[in-house]
Write a protein that holds these residues in place. Structure first.
Motif, PDB file in Angstrom:
ATOM      1  N   GLY A 136       1.457  17.358   1.376  1.00 17.57           N
ATOM      2  CA  GLY A 136       2.541  18.330   1.493  1.00 17.57           C
ATOM      3  C   GLY A 136       3.034  18.763   0.129  1.00 17.57           C
ATOM      4  N   GLN A 137       4.337  18.988   0.051  1.00 17.72           N
ATOM      5  CA  GLN A 137       4.949  19.525  -1.159  1.00 17.72           C
ATOM      6  C   GLN A 137       5.468  18.388  -2.029  1.00 17.72           C
ATOM      7  OE1 GLN A 137       7.868  22.260   0.240  1.00 17.72           O
ATOM      8  NE2 GLN A 137       6.378  23.662   1.111  1.00 17.72           N
ATOM      9  N   GLY A 138       4.553  17.673  -2.690  1.00 16.93           N
ATOM     10  CA  GLY A 138       4.958  16.628  -3.607  1.00 16.93           C
ATOM     11  C   GLY A 138       5.517  15.403  -2.942  1.00 16.93           C
ATOM     12  N   TYR A 139       5.058  15.096  -1.749  1.00 17.79           N
ATOM     13  CA  TYR A 139       5.530  13.913  -1.039  1.00 17.79           C
ATOM     14  C   TYR A 139       4.468  12.832  -1.036  1.00 17.79           C
ATOM     15  CZ  TYR A 139       9.895  15.778   0.855  1.00 17.79           C
ATOM     16  OH  TYR A 139      11.158  16.257   0.996  1.00 17.79           O
ATOM     17  N   GLN A 140       4.920  11.608  -0.903  1.00 17.39           N
ATOM     18  CA  GLN A 140       4.031  10.470  -0.719  1.00 17.39           C
ATOM     19  C   GLN A 140       4.473   9.731   0.541  1.00 17.39           C
ATOM     20  OE1 GLN A 140       2.492   9.491  -5.183  1.00 17.39           O
ATOM     21  NE2 GLN A 140       4.208   8.294  -4.424  1.00 17.39           N
ATOM     22  N   GLN A 141       3.586   8.861   1.014  1.00 17.45           N
ATOM     23  CA  GLN A 141       3.851   8.195   2.274  1.00 17.45           C
ATOM     24  C   GLN A 141       3.516   6.719   2.168  1.00 17.45           C
ATOM     25  OE1 GLN A 141       1.148   8.585   5.827  1.00 17.45           O
ATOM     26  NE2 GLN A 141       2.862   9.801   6.596  1.00 17.45           N
ATOM     27  N   VAL A 142       4.385   5.884   2.689  1.00 16.21           N
ATOM     28  CA  VAL A 142       4.104   4.465   2.796  1.00 16.21           C
ATOM     29  C   VAL A 142       4.253   4.063   4.255  1.00 16.21           C
ATOM     30  CG1 VAL A 142       6.486   3.834   2.188  1.00 16.21           C
ATOM     31  CG2 VAL A 142       4.678   2.133   2.000  1.00 16.21           C
ATOM     32  N   LYS A 143       3.264   3.342   4.770  1.00 14.28           N
ATOM     33  CA  LYS A 143       3.289   2.876   6.144  1.00 14.28           C
ATOM     34  C   LYS A 143       3.283   1.354   6.165  1.00 14.28           C
ATOM     35  CE  LYS A 143       1.028   6.745   8.487  1.00 14.28           C
ATOM     36  NZ  LYS A 143      -0.052   7.128   9.431  1.00 14.28           N
ATOM     37  N   GLY A 144       3.726   0.794   7.279  1.00 14.20           N
ATOM     38  CA  GLY A 144       3.684  -0.656   7.359  1.00 14.20           C
ATOM     39  C   GLY A 144       4.342  -1.199   8.602  1.00 14.20           C
TER      40      GLY A 144
ATOM     41  N   GLY B 153       0.795  -1.224   0.000  1.00 11.31           N
ATOM     42  CA  GLY B 153       0.000   0.000   0.000  1.00 11.31           C
ATOM     43  C   GLY B 153       0.815   1.255   0.000  1.00 11.31           C
ATOM     44  N   ILE B 154       0.190   2.265  -0.466  1.00  9.00           N
ATOM     45  CA  ILE B 154       0.788   3.593  -0.410  1.00  9.00           C
ATOM     46  C   ILE B 154      -0.325   4.601  -0.213  1.00  9.00           C
ATOM     47  CG2 ILE B 154       0.702   3.880  -2.918  1.00  9.00           C
ATOM     48  CD1 ILE B 154       3.259   5.500  -2.661  1.00  9.00           C
ATOM     49  N   GLN B 155      -0.131   5.528   0.689  1.00  9.27           N
ATOM     50  CA  GLN B 155      -1.147   6.531   0.922  1.00  9.27           C
ATOM     51  C   GLN B 155      -0.932   7.707  -0.023  1.00  9.27           C
ATOM     52  OE1 GLN B 155      -1.141   7.375   5.101  1.00  9.27           O
ATOM     53  NE2 GLN B 155      -2.369   5.552   5.524  1.00  9.27           N
ATOM     54  N   GLY B 156      -1.970   8.470  -0.211  1.00 13.14           N
ATOM     55  CA  GLY B 156      -1.958   9.541  -1.198  1.00 13.14           C
ATOM     56  C   GLY B 156      -0.920  10.596  -0.941  1.00 13.14           C
ATOM     57  N   SER B 157      -0.696  11.429  -1.928  1.00 11.74           N
ATOM     58  CA  SER B 157       0.298  12.485  -1.818  1.00 11.74           C
ATOM     59  C   SER B 157      -0.145  13.515  -0.792  1.00 11.74           C
ATOM     60  CB  SER B 157       0.490  13.161  -3.183  1.00 11.74           C
ATOM     61  OG  SER B 157      -0.713  13.736  -3.602  1.00 11.74           O
TER      62      SER B 157
ATOM     63  N   VAL C 173      11.105  -3.575  -2.258  1.00 13.43           N
ATOM     64  CA  VAL C 173       9.694  -3.314  -2.534  1.00 13.43           C
ATOM     65  C   VAL C 173       9.598  -2.202  -3.575  1.00 13.43           C
ATOM     66  CG1 VAL C 173       7.477  -2.593  -1.573  1.00 13.43           C
ATOM     67  CG2 VAL C 173       9.030  -3.985  -0.192  1.00 13.43           C
ATOM     68  N   PRO C 174       9.170  -2.507  -4.803  1.00 15.54           N
ATOM     69  CA  PRO C 174       9.017  -1.461  -5.825  1.00 15.54           C
ATOM     70  C   PRO C 174       7.860  -0.524  -5.468  1.00 15.54           C
ATOM     71  CG  PRO C 174       9.057  -3.682  -6.791  1.00 15.54           C
ATOM     72  CD  PRO C 174       8.845  -3.846  -5.332  1.00 15.54           C
ATOM     73  N   PHE C 175       8.147   0.741  -5.273  1.00 20.60           N
ATOM     74  CA  PHE C 175       7.086   1.690  -4.953  1.00 20.60           C
ATOM     75  C   PHE C 175       6.019   1.729  -6.046  1.00 20.60           C
ATOM     76  CE2 PHE C 175      10.118   4.435  -2.214  1.00 20.60           C
ATOM     77  CZ  PHE C 175       9.878   3.612  -1.126  1.00 20.60           C
ATOM     78  N   ARG C 176       6.432   1.540  -7.291  1.00 18.28           N
ATOM     79  CA  ARG C 176       5.477   1.655  -8.401  1.00 18.28           C
ATOM     80  C   ARG C 176       4.409   0.562  -8.354  1.00 18.28           C
ATOM     81  NH1 ARG C 176      10.388   0.203 -10.027  1.00 18.28           N
ATOM     82  NH2 ARG C 176      10.732  -1.878 -10.906  1.00 18.28           N
ATOM     83  N   ASN C 177       4.657  -0.516  -7.612  1.00 19.71           N
ATOM     84  CA  ASN C 177       3.695  -1.614  -7.538  1.00 19.71           C
ATOM     85  C   ASN C 177       2.686  -1.447  -6.406  1.00 19.71           C
ATOM     86  OD1 ASN C 177       5.034  -2.765  -9.639  1.00 19.71           O
ATOM     87  ND2 ASN C 177       5.986  -4.402  -8.463  1.00 19.71           N
ATOM     88  N   LEU C 178       2.854  -0.427  -5.592  1.00 20.27           N
ATOM     89  CA  LEU C 178       2.003  -0.291  -4.421  1.00 20.27           C
ATOM     90  C   LEU C 178       0.647   0.306  -4.783  1.00 20.27           C
ATOM     91  CD1 LEU C 178       4.638   0.948  -1.834  1.00 20.27           C
ATOM     92  CD2 LEU C 178       3.896  -1.376  -2.329  1.00 20.27           C
ATOM     93  N   LYS C 179      -0.358  -0.105  -4.046  1.00 21.54           N
ATOM     94  CA  LYS C 179      -1.728   0.324  -4.290  1.00 21.54           C
ATOM     95  C   LYS C 179      -2.229   1.192  -3.133  1.00 21.54           C
ATOM     96  CE  LYS C 179      -1.666  -2.305  -7.911  1.00 21.54           C
ATOM     97  NZ  LYS C 179      -1.532  -1.717  -9.251  1.00 21.54           N
ATOM     98  N   PRO C 180      -3.277   1.970  -3.361  1.00 26.18           N
ATOM     99  CA  PRO C 180      -3.771   2.884  -2.311  1.00 26.18           C
ATOM    100  C   PRO C 180      -4.584   2.159  -1.231  1.00 26.18           C
ATOM    101  CG  PRO C 180      -5.100   3.088  -4.269  1.00 26.18           C
ATOM    102  CD  PRO C 180      -3.976   2.174  -4.629  1.00 26.18           C
TER     103      PRO C 180
ATOM    104  N   ILE D  50       8.855  12.273  -6.935  1.00 26.08           N
ATOM    105  CA  ILE D  50       9.807  12.023  -8.016  1.00 26.08           C
ATOM    106  C   ILE D  50      10.479  10.659  -7.864  1.00 26.08           C
ATOM    107  CG2 ILE D  50      11.819  13.061  -6.877  1.00 26.08           C
ATOM    108  CD1 ILE D  50      12.559  14.287  -9.594  1.00 26.08           C
ATOM    109  N   ASP D  51      10.466  10.110  -6.649  1.00 32.60           N
ATOM    110  CA  ASP D  51      11.082   8.806  -6.397  1.00 32.60           C
ATOM    111  C   ASP D  51      10.066   7.673  -6.406  1.00 32.60           C
ATOM    112  OD1 ASP D  51      13.701   9.780  -6.110  1.00 32.60           O
ATOM    113  OD2 ASP D  51      13.334  10.325  -4.014  1.00 32.60           O
ATOM    114  N   SER D  52       8.859   7.923  -6.860  1.00 31.90           N
ATOM    115  CA  SER D  52       7.812   6.906  -6.791  1.00 31.90           C
ATOM    116  C   SER D  52       8.063   5.726  -7.742  1.00 31.90           C
ATOM    117  CB  SER D  52       6.446   7.524  -7.099  1.00 31.90           C
ATOM    118  OG  SER D  52       6.425   8.074  -8.406  1.00 31.90           O
ATOM    119  N   GLN D  53       9.013   5.865  -8.654  1.00 31.63           N
ATOM    120  CA  GLN D  53       9.361   4.757  -9.549  1.00 31.63           C
ATOM    121  C   GLN D  53      10.574   3.976  -9.048  1.00 31.63           C
ATOM    122  OE1 GLN D  53       7.389   3.864 -12.291  1.00 31.63           O
ATOM    123  NE2 GLN D  53       6.106   5.340 -11.196  1.00 31.63           N
ATOM    124  N   LYS D  54      11.085   4.374  -7.905  1.00 25.75           N
ATOM    125  CA  LYS D  54      12.254   3.688  -7.356  1.00 25.75           C
ATOM    126  C   LYS D  54      11.827   2.537  -6.450  1.00 25.75           C
ATOM    127  CE  LYS D  54      15.432   7.593  -7.643  1.00 25.75           C
ATOM    128  NZ  LYS D  54      16.306   6.928  -8.623  1.00 25.75           N
ATOM    129  N   ASP D  55      12.816   1.850  -5.890  1.00 23.39           N
ATOM    130  CA  ASP D  55      12.555   0.728  -5.008  1.00 23.39           C
ATOM    131  C   ASP D  55      12.776   1.120  -3.556  1.00 23.39           C
ATOM    132  OD1 ASP D  55      12.081  -0.975  -7.155  1.00 23.39           O
ATOM    133  OD2 ASP D  55      14.200  -1.520  -7.336  1.00 23.39           O
TER     134      ASP D  55
END
Length: 405
Positions: free
Chosen positions: A20-28, A14-18, A86-93, A68-73
């Protein structure tokens, strides 16, 4: 990549929505593949980047990273475990991820190798290699600091801060680090037991931000190394899938060693860098803390309570980036028993922890002299439930319920 995702079952992604200033968040949460138990203080980073965050004692984490790093691992690592990618690009909301780390079985060393290898000389060579393995130019670390004061019944005080720590390897004095407060807060539970009034480090941040960037630890510096014996027993993963020699150490039998420690040290097999040191003070040494660098804690204590130090634990973990090693995190735990009149004894614990979130080269002026943090006792007080939104896009170590006043 498929091999990683096949071996390490990703229960939820999972990944939570964007925000702040162009940031994304992943929790776990990071757990042990074999036991299902949390892996405390695992490191969660972005591949090739000089920043990341730590899981808490329950293995839970929250990582903020630029879009900008959402395509990285994402890379999850811990000493004694294989990395998970964990590929960030594979994560779902969805709400969170559960990441399972596979423990690495210690590889026993051949008897002939152990006989031919002097453990003390191996540690000596690692200490000599500090100048090569660690950054020789000024470095600035931005990280998260937490200090808690707890008893069996409650957490009474928590102090938290985002710190900028500037390390100046060319400066030869006792405390070459300069620590600056970027943002901080504290919360207090009232009424505080009388016995605990004044029981705190005036500035615990200066203790857990120190590292080997600036030279050997004082207990192994110079002739002090001869006070310890080292037993080389195995090879395991130090971090990031890098094999490391594991050596158990203890004071030389029959020798009087002041403020002695007993624990383990991991040394990277390729670079000979010290990856991790974890130890406890020996029972005899805990009685000496009143005369050493922990003296200030007890000088501040008030009341008529009798105090006895029961346990002191410390660890320092390092990680590599672009061929150099940096402090990942450092922790100090101090357990003291208080006896007040006819009341039952009370055990109180101070837990200091610093985790580096970002590494950067410095011009030597990242922290000016007038900005140096001199105490953490005056951090602004916050009432009510401590909200993680207070930190904005900074990466922090999540609070557990037990750590909330």
């Amino acid at each position: 990549m498929k091999r990683f995702l096949g071996v390490f079952y990703l229960l939820l992604a999972g990944i939570q929505g964007s925000f702040g200033q162009g940031y994304q968040q992943v929790k776990g949460q990071v757990v042990d593949q074999s036991t299902g138990k949390p892996v405390e203080f695992a490191y969660i980073s972005v591949s090739g980047k000089a920043w990341g965050t730590l899981a808490n004692r329950e293995g839970r984490f929250s990582l903020n990273y630029p879009k900008i790093d959402s395509q990285k691992d994402g890379v999850i690592s811990a000493a004694g475990y294989q990395n998970v990618i964990v590929p960030f690009r594979n994560l779902k909301p969805v709400d969170s991820v559960v990441i399972r780390l596979e423990p690495v079985v210690r590889t026993p060393l051949a008897v002939s190798f152990r006989k031919q290898t002097d453990g003390r000389l191996l540690v000596f060579s690692a200490l000599k290699a500090i100048r090569t393995n660690f950054q020789a130019t000024p470095t600035a670390l931005t990280g998260f600091y937490r200090e808690t004061l707890s008893t069996d019944t409650a957490c009474w005080n928590v102090r938290e801060a985002i710190l900028k720590v500037e390390k100046l390897p060319s400066v030869q004095n006792e405390l070459p680090e300069k620590v600056k407060l970027v943002k901080g807060r504290q919360a207090v539970r009232n009424p505080l037991p009388k016995a605990l009034e004044g029981y705190a480090f005036p500035n615990g941040a200066t203790i857990v931000t120190r590292s080997m960037d600036l030279g050997p630890p004082e207990y192994w510096d110079g002739d002090n190394l001869n006070d310890y014996e080292f037993r080389l027993d195995s090879v395991l993963t130090g971090c990031d899938n890098r094999p490391a020699y594991r050596l158990a150490f203890a004071p030389v039998a029959g020798r009087r060693v002041r403020v002695a420690r007993k624990g383990e040290v991991l040394i990277d097999t390729a670079s000979r860098a010290i990856v991790r040191i974890a130890y406890e003070f020996t029972p005899e040494a805990t009685n000496e803390v009143l005369k050493t660098n922990l003296k200030a804690v007890f000088e501040n204590l008030s009341g008529r309570s009798k105090k006895e130090v029961k346990r002191i634990y410390s660890h320092s973990q390092y990680r590599q980036l672009n061929g150099k090693w940096f402090l990942q995190d450092a922790r100090l735990v101090l357990e003291t028993q208080f006896s007040v009149a006819a009341n039952s004894p009370m055990m109180a614990v101070i837990d200091l922890h610093f985790g580096t979130g970002e590494y950067a080269r410095s011009n030597g002026q990242a922290v000016k002299e007038m900005e140096v943090l001199t105490t953490t006792e005056n951090l602004p007080k916050q009432n009510g439930r401590l909200d993680d939104r207070f930190w904005g896009n900074f990466n922090t170590i999540l609070l557990t319920d037990a750590e909330r006043p």
